[in-house]
Design a protein around this motif. Structure first.
Motif, PDB file in Angstrom:
ATOM      1  N   VAL A  68       0.894  -1.109   0.014  1.00 42.21           N
ATOM      2  CA  VAL A  68      -0.020  -0.036   0.024  1.00 42.21           C
ATOM      3  C   VAL A  68       0.725   1.210   0.069  1.00 42.21           C
ATOM      4  O   VAL A  68       0.616   2.303  -0.685  1.00 42.21           O
ATOM      5  CB  VAL A  68      -1.165   0.074   1.206  1.00 42.21           C
ATOM      6  CG1 VAL A  68      -0.285   0.167   2.547  1.00 42.21           C
ATOM      7  CG2 VAL A  68      -2.227   1.226   0.900  1.00 42.21           C
ATOM      8  N   ILE A  69       2.017   1.092   0.657  1.00 46.14           N
ATOM      9  CA  ILE A  69       2.949   2.605   0.648  1.00 46.14           C
ATOM     10  C   ILE A  69       3.384   2.633  -0.656  1.00 46.14           C
ATOM     11  O   ILE A  69       3.396   4.011  -1.115  1.00 46.14           O
ATOM     12  CB  ILE A  69       4.103   2.230   1.729  1.00 46.14           C
ATOM     13  CG1 ILE A  69       3.434   2.035   3.199  1.00 46.14           C
ATOM     14  CG2 ILE A  69       5.036   3.443   1.613  1.00 46.14           C
ATOM     15  CD1 ILE A  69       2.430   3.009   3.492  1.00 46.14           C
ATOM     16  N   ARG A  70       3.723   1.671  -1.381  1.00 46.26           N
ATOM     17  CA  ARG A  70       4.181   1.509  -2.836  1.00 46.26           C
ATOM     18  C   ARG A  70       3.065   2.241  -3.436  1.00 46.26           C
ATOM     19  O   ARG A  70       3.445   3.067  -4.537  1.00 46.26           O
ATOM     20  CB  ARG A  70       4.633   0.216  -3.348  1.00 46.26           C
ATOM     21  CG  ARG A  70       5.360   0.384  -4.851  1.00 46.26           C
ATOM     22  CD  ARG A  70       5.239  -1.055  -5.333  1.00 46.26           C
ATOM     23  NE  ARG A  70       3.761  -1.703  -5.619  1.00 46.26           N
ATOM     24  CZ  ARG A  70       2.853  -1.179  -6.566  1.00 46.26           C
ATOM     25  NH1 ARG A  70       3.252  -0.625  -7.509  1.00 46.26           N
ATOM     26  NH2 ARG A  70       1.877  -1.934  -6.657  1.00 46.26           N
ATOM     27  N   MET A  71       1.860   1.691  -3.627  1.00 45.74           N
ATOM     28  CA  MET A  71       0.818   2.316  -4.223  1.00 45.74           C
ATOM     29  C   MET A  71       0.558   3.863  -4.087  1.00 45.74           C
ATOM     30  O   MET A  71       0.489   4.463  -4.907  1.00 45.74           O
ATOM     31  CB  MET A  71      -0.528   1.438  -4.083  1.00 45.74           C
ATOM     32  CG  MET A  71      -0.477   0.136  -4.411  1.00 45.74           C
ATOM     33  SD  MET A  71      -1.907  -0.656  -3.525  1.00 45.74           S
ATOM     34  CE  MET A  71      -3.416   0.037  -4.260  1.00 45.74           C
ATOM     35  N   ILE A  72       0.916   4.224  -2.699  1.00 41.37           N
ATOM     36  CA  ILE A  72       0.488   5.643  -2.476  1.00 41.37           C
ATOM     37  C   ILE A  72       1.630   6.478  -2.943  1.00 41.37           C
ATOM     38  O   ILE A  72       1.532   7.680  -3.655  1.00 41.37           O
ATOM     39  CB  ILE A  72       0.426   5.752  -0.810  1.00 41.37           C
ATOM     40  CG1 ILE A  72      -0.809   5.214  -0.590  1.00 41.37           C
ATOM     41  CG2 ILE A  72       0.431   7.324  -0.585  1.00 41.37           C
ATOM     42  CD1 ILE A  72      -0.818   5.360   1.028  1.00 41.37           C
ATOM     43  N   ARG A  73       2.793   5.840  -3.283  1.00 38.78           N
ATOM     44  CA  ARG A  73       4.310   6.717  -3.550  1.00 38.78           C
ATOM     45  C   ARG A  73       4.088   6.992  -4.967  1.00 38.78           C
ATOM     46  O   ARG A  73       4.094   7.676  -5.661  1.00 38.78           O
ATOM     47  CB  ARG A  73       5.340   6.046  -3.227  1.00 38.78           C
ATOM     48  CG  ARG A  73       5.436   6.268  -1.930  1.00 38.78           C
ATOM     49  CD  ARG A  73       7.058   5.695  -1.169  1.00 38.78           C
ATOM     50  NE  ARG A  73       7.091   6.016   0.033  1.00 38.78           N
ATOM     51  CZ  ARG A  73       7.860   5.285   1.133  1.00 38.78           C
ATOM     52  NH1 ARG A  73       8.714   4.406   0.712  1.00 38.78           N
ATOM     53  NH2 ARG A  73       8.016   5.653   2.317  1.00 38.78           N
ATOM     54  N   GLU A  74       3.355   5.764  -5.882  1.00 38.28           N
ATOM     55  CA  GLU A  74       3.049   5.832  -7.187  1.00 38.28           C
ATOM     56  C   GLU A  74       2.174   6.956  -7.499  1.00 38.28           C
ATOM     57  O   GLU A  74       2.126   7.666  -8.658  1.00 38.28           O
ATOM     58  CB  GLU A  74       2.673   4.421  -7.817  1.00 38.28           C
ATOM     59  CG  GLU A  74       4.031   3.586  -7.775  1.00 38.28           C
ATOM     60  CD  GLU A  74       3.365   2.132  -8.380  1.00 38.28           C
ATOM     61  OE1 GLU A  74       2.127   2.191  -8.834  1.00 38.28           O
ATOM     62  OE2 GLU A  74       4.279   1.625  -8.636  1.00 38.28           O
ATOM     63  N   LEU A  75       1.302   7.218  -6.451  1.00 38.22           N
ATOM     64  CA  LEU A  75       0.270   8.274  -6.791  1.00 38.22           C
ATOM     65  C   LEU A  75       0.853   9.588  -6.608  1.00 38.22           C
ATOM     66  O   LEU A  75       0.150  10.656  -6.755  1.00 38.22           O
ATOM     67  CB  LEU A  75      -0.887   8.042  -5.783  1.00 38.22           C
ATOM     68  CG  LEU A  75      -1.843   6.978  -5.983  1.00 38.22           C
ATOM     69  CD1 LEU A  75      -2.858   6.720  -4.941  1.00 38.22           C
ATOM     70  CD2 LEU A  75      -2.562   6.909  -7.431  1.00 38.22           C
ATOM     71  N   GLY A  76       2.198   9.601  -6.141  1.00 37.65           N
ATOM     72  CA  GLY A  76       2.868  10.528  -5.641  1.00 37.65           C
ATOM     73  C   GLY A  76       2.656  11.301  -4.344  1.00 37.65           C
ATOM     74  O   GLY A  76       2.986  12.508  -3.878  1.00 37.65           O
ATOM     75  N   GLY A  77       1.980  10.425  -3.305  1.00 31.79           N
ATOM     76  CA  GLY A  77       1.866  10.807  -2.135  1.00 31.79           C
ATOM     77  C   GLY A  77       3.041  10.523  -1.298  1.00 31.79           C
ATOM     78  O   GLY A  77       3.989   9.759  -1.405  1.00 31.79           O
ATOM     79  N   GLN A  78       3.037  10.938  -0.030  1.00 35.26           N
ATOM     80  CA  GLN A  78       4.108  10.691   0.947  1.00 35.26           C
ATOM     81  C   GLN A  78       3.521   9.721   2.023  1.00 35.26           C
ATOM     82  O   GLN A  78       2.305   9.900   2.743  1.00 35.26           O
ATOM     83  CB  GLN A  78       4.596  11.965   1.504  1.00 35.26           C
ATOM     84  CG  GLN A  78       5.599  11.614   2.686  1.00 35.26           C
ATOM     85  CD  GLN A  78       6.260  12.921   3.022  1.00 35.26           C
ATOM     86  OE1 GLN A  78       5.553  14.238   2.655  1.00 35.26           O
ATOM     87  NE2 GLN A  78       7.032  12.891   4.045  1.00 35.26           N
ATOM     88  N   ALA A  79       3.954   8.597   2.290  1.00 39.60           N
ATOM     89  CA  ALA A  79       3.623   7.442   3.132  1.00 39.60           C
ATOM     90  C   ALA A  79       4.605   6.779   3.701  1.00 39.60           C
ATOM     91  O   ALA A  79       5.655   6.639   3.558  1.00 39.60           O
ATOM     92  CB  ALA A  79       2.346   6.602   2.544  1.00 39.60           C
ATOM     93  N   MET A  80       4.099   6.116   4.922  1.00 42.57           N
ATOM     94  CA  MET A  80       4.962   5.253   5.727  1.00 42.57           C
ATOM     95  C   MET A  80       4.122   4.030   6.238  1.00 42.57           C
ATOM     96  O   MET A  80       3.113   3.926   6.612  1.00 42.57           O
ATOM     97  CB  MET A  80       5.648   5.965   7.077  1.00 42.57           C
ATOM     98  CG  MET A  80       4.872   6.371   8.118  1.00 42.57           C
ATOM     99  SD  MET A  80       5.897   7.216   9.493  1.00 42.57           S
ATOM    100  CE  MET A  80       6.513   5.766  10.227  1.00 42.57           C
ATOM    101  N   TYR A  81       4.755   2.918   6.482  1.00 45.07           N
ATOM    102  CA  TYR A  81       4.123   1.775   7.119  1.00 45.07           C
ATOM    103  C   TYR A  81       5.008   1.265   8.349  1.00 45.07           C
ATOM    104  O   TYR A  81       6.205   1.247   8.253  1.00 45.07           O
ATOM    105  CB  TYR A  81       4.259   0.516   6.110  1.00 45.07           C
ATOM    106  CG  TYR A  81       3.742  -0.898   6.697  1.00 45.07           C
ATOM    107  CD1 TYR A  81       2.845  -1.184   7.178  1.00 45.07           C
ATOM    108  CD2 TYR A  81       4.883  -1.748   6.944  1.00 45.07           C
ATOM    109  CE1 TYR A  81       2.548  -2.422   7.910  1.00 45.07           C
ATOM    110  CE2 TYR A  81       4.795  -2.859   7.518  1.00 45.07           C
ATOM    111  CZ  TYR A  81       3.404  -3.156   8.123  1.00 45.07           C
ATOM    112  OH  TYR A  81       3.206  -4.455   8.544  1.00 45.07           O
TER     113      TYR A  81
END
Length: 120
Positions: A68-81
């Motif tokens: 899910v973090i990979r998916m969010i980063r592909e959307l241009g978002g910033q995330a952590m798990y």
């Protein structure tokens, strides 16, 4: 189920537009989501990321969490798990401390994770 989820995400999208046009902005705001690695939690995490929020996901499923973090980063978002068992207070405190350190102060907490009788 898919239609109901789509309606809920539309409400999030509407509220996001209303919020941005109003007094505040989602930019640089942090949302923390328990059980965010799959299912409804994943959809919520992606919706908030698309809306411009930084996303912190806590879940016991490591591979799904990183996905899910990979998916969010592909959307241009910033995330952590963070691998976190929400039935363990110390793990939750650690997750929130890491989130505050890496992404900033949590403004929204979504308690999506469930705990079954066997603790999973």
């Amino acid at each position: 189920m898919q239609e109901a989820l789509a309606r809920q995400l539309s409400v999030i999208s509407y509220n996001r537009r209303k919020y941005i046009e109003g007094e505040g902005s989602s930019v640089n705001q942090v949302v923390a989501i328990t059980g965010g690695a799959s299912g409804i939690g994943r959809a919520i995490a992606c919706a908030f990321a698309k809306a411009g929020y930084k996303v912190s996901v806590a879940d016991i499923h490591k591979e799904a969490g990183f996905e899910v973090i990979r998916m969010i980063r592909e959307l241009g978002g910033q995330a952590m798990y963070v691998r976190c068992d929400i039935s363990q207070e110390a793990e939750v405190k650690k997750w929130l401390a890491l989130t505050n350190q890496d992404l900033g102060e949590v403004r929204i907490l979504i308690n999506n994770a469930g705990i079954s009788r066997n603790g999973q």
